[in-house]
Design a protein around this motif. Structure first.
Motif, PDB file in Angstrom:
ATOM      1  N   UNK A  55       0.828  -1.205   0.000  1.00 48.89           N
ATOM      2  CA  UNK A  55       0.000   0.000   0.000  1.00 48.89           C
ATOM      3  C   UNK A  55       0.861   1.254   0.000  1.00 48.89           C
ATOM      4  N   UNK A  56       1.919   1.241   0.809  1.00 49.31           N
ATOM      5  CA  UNK A  56       2.723   2.446   0.996  1.00 49.31           C
ATOM      6  C   UNK A  56       4.046   2.316   0.255  1.00 49.31           C
ATOM      7  N   UNK A  57       4.005   2.492  -1.066  1.00 46.98           N
ATOM      8  CA  UNK A  57       5.235   2.468  -1.849  1.00 46.98           C
ATOM      9  C   UNK A  57       5.833   1.093  -1.940  1.00 46.98           C
ATOM     10  N   UNK A  58       7.150   0.983  -1.959  1.00 46.21           N
ATOM     11  CA  UNK A  58       7.847  -0.287  -2.118  1.00 46.21           C
ATOM     12  C   UNK A  58       8.536  -0.695  -0.839  1.00 46.21           C
ATOM     13  N   UNK A  68       3.096   4.501  -7.199  1.00 42.98           N
ATOM     14  CA  UNK A  68       4.229   5.358  -6.882  1.00 42.98           C
ATOM     15  C   UNK A  68       4.051   5.954  -5.488  1.00 42.98           C
ATOM     16  N   UNK A  69       5.171   6.325  -4.891  1.00 44.57           N
ATOM     17  CA  UNK A  69       5.141   6.830  -3.520  1.00 44.57           C
ATOM     18  C   UNK A  69       4.244   8.051  -3.385  1.00 44.57           C
ATOM     19  N   UNK A  70       4.292   8.952  -4.352  1.00 46.33           N
ATOM     20  CA  UNK A  70       3.471  10.163  -4.285  1.00 46.33           C
ATOM     21  C   UNK A  70       1.984   9.819  -4.285  1.00 46.33           C
ATOM     22  N   UNK A  76      -3.517   7.760   0.989  1.00 46.83           N
ATOM     23  CA  UNK A  76      -3.556   7.564   2.439  1.00 46.83           C
ATOM     24  C   UNK A  76      -4.021   8.837   3.138  1.00 46.83           C
ATOM     25  N   UNK A  77      -3.554   9.982   2.666  1.00 48.54           N
ATOM     26  CA  UNK A  77      -4.025  11.262   3.213  1.00 48.54           C
ATOM     27  C   UNK A  77      -5.524  11.416   2.995  1.00 48.54           C
ATOM     28  N   UNK A  78      -5.999  11.006   1.831  1.00 50.86           N
ATOM     29  CA  UNK A  78      -7.438  11.053   1.550  1.00 50.86           C
ATOM     30  C   UNK A  78      -8.221  10.222   2.561  1.00 50.86           C
ATOM     31  N   UNK A  79      -7.730   9.016   2.836  1.00 51.06           N
ATOM     32  CA  UNK A  79      -8.433   8.116   3.753  1.00 51.06           C
ATOM     33  C   UNK A  79      -8.463   8.678   5.164  1.00 51.06           C
ATOM     34  N   UNK A 210      -7.120  11.300  -6.484  1.00 49.40           N
ATOM     35  CA  UNK A 210      -6.246  10.238  -5.982  1.00 49.40           C
ATOM     36  C   UNK A 210      -5.037  10.055  -6.884  1.00 49.40           C
ATOM     37  N   UNK A 211      -4.483  11.152  -7.342  1.00 51.65           N
ATOM     38  CA  UNK A 211      -3.292  11.091  -8.167  1.00 51.65           C
ATOM     39  C   UNK A 211      -3.513  10.478  -9.530  1.00 51.65           C
TER      40      UNK A 211
END
Length: 277
Positions: A55-58, A68-70, A76-79, A210-211
């Motif tokens: 979920x959080x990058x690699x 991607x990390x961004x 995650x900030x949205x959630x 969401x990017x």
């Protein structure tokens, strides 16, 4: 030496020394309970999500990265924002209903002068769910015929069950709720627990909030997060259950004393030792 301003200083010191004795001191087990996910605040959750590489990058080897990390940071900030906004508030009554609530008290005063007071049932407090990102409301089942017959209000039950901690809200969120929370769009992107997208939403639809992640990839990401949450909940239940039992039944025991009791129960109940003696 006791303080001149404390005439009972010697007695207090003696009592203090006695209370600190290992054989009589009461040890609270609350400090021993590890922080379960349902008790975590947002700061602690931000640290926990870093242990979920899918979920959080690699991860350390650069594998298992879904996005991607961004993008991972954005969803995650949205959630977290969606869970922060999820709350309840007491429903305001219309003026005519407030006037009706005042009538029973007047009747009670009138009857008390002629005899024993009449018990008046307190009006039920109703709540509204504040859920702008639709992470919770859409999961509430509709009032089925059985609910109506039993007088069950599913909406009100759901309103009273919403947790107050960020971790508690996270553990209550279903897969469809996670999708809406990660999307960060007002009203969400799915409309039911079956994760059906809104009208016009396809698997290749990009979500700007969401990017620009695709709808299909967002669903996969939410599924990975949901699995990680359930795994953490199960692990925390296993770890905290014995300590919570001790807190309820034997909070005044030392940890080693309660451990000895657990061993005796295991030996006699599970292994059957000592039953024939």
């Amino acid at each position: 030496m006791a303080s001149p301003n404390n005439k009972n200083g010697g007695a207090d010191a003696k009592a203090s020394g006695a209370s600190s004795s290992p054989s009589t001191a009461k040890v609270s087990t609350k400090s021993q309970v590890p922080a379960a996910i349902w008790d975590l605040d947002q700061k602690a959750l931000d640290q926990w999500i870093k242990s979920v590489p899918a979920v959080h990058g690699s991860d350390k080897k650069g594998k298992d990265a879904m996005v991607e990390q961004a993008v991972a940071n954005q969803v995650w900030t949205n959630l977290m924002m969606a869970l922060h906004k999820l709350s309840t508030q007491e429903r305001k009554k219309p003026p005519e209903e407030e006037e009706e609530d005042d009538e029973p008290s007047a009747k009670k005063q009138k009857s008390s002068s002629n005899g024993p007071p009449v018990k008046v049932k307190k009006p039920k407090v109703l709540y509204d769910i504040i859920d702008p990102m639709n992470v919770y409301v859409h999961t509430i089942r509709a009032n089925e015929e059985e609910d109506i017959e039993l007088g069950i209000d599913a909406y009100q039950e759901a309103a009273t069950e919403i947790k107050t901690t960020m971790g508690g809200k996270l553990t209550q969120t279903t897969l469809s709720g996670l999708i809406n929370g990660l999307a960060g769009a007002e009203g969400g992107v799915v409309i039911n627990k079956q994760c059906q997208g809104k009208e016009g939403m396809t698997k290749d639809s990009q979500i700007p909030t969401a990017g620009n992640i695709s709808f299909s990839k967002l669903k996969i990401l939410a599924a990975a997060l949901h699995q990680a949450i359930q795994a953490r909940v199960e692990a925390d239940v296993l770890v905290t259950t014995p300590i919570r039992i001790q807190e309820m039944l034997a909070a005044d025991l030392q940890p080693h004393e309660f451990k000895a009791i657990r061993k005796r129960v295991y030996d006699t109940v599970i292994l059957g030792k000592g039953l024939s003696q």
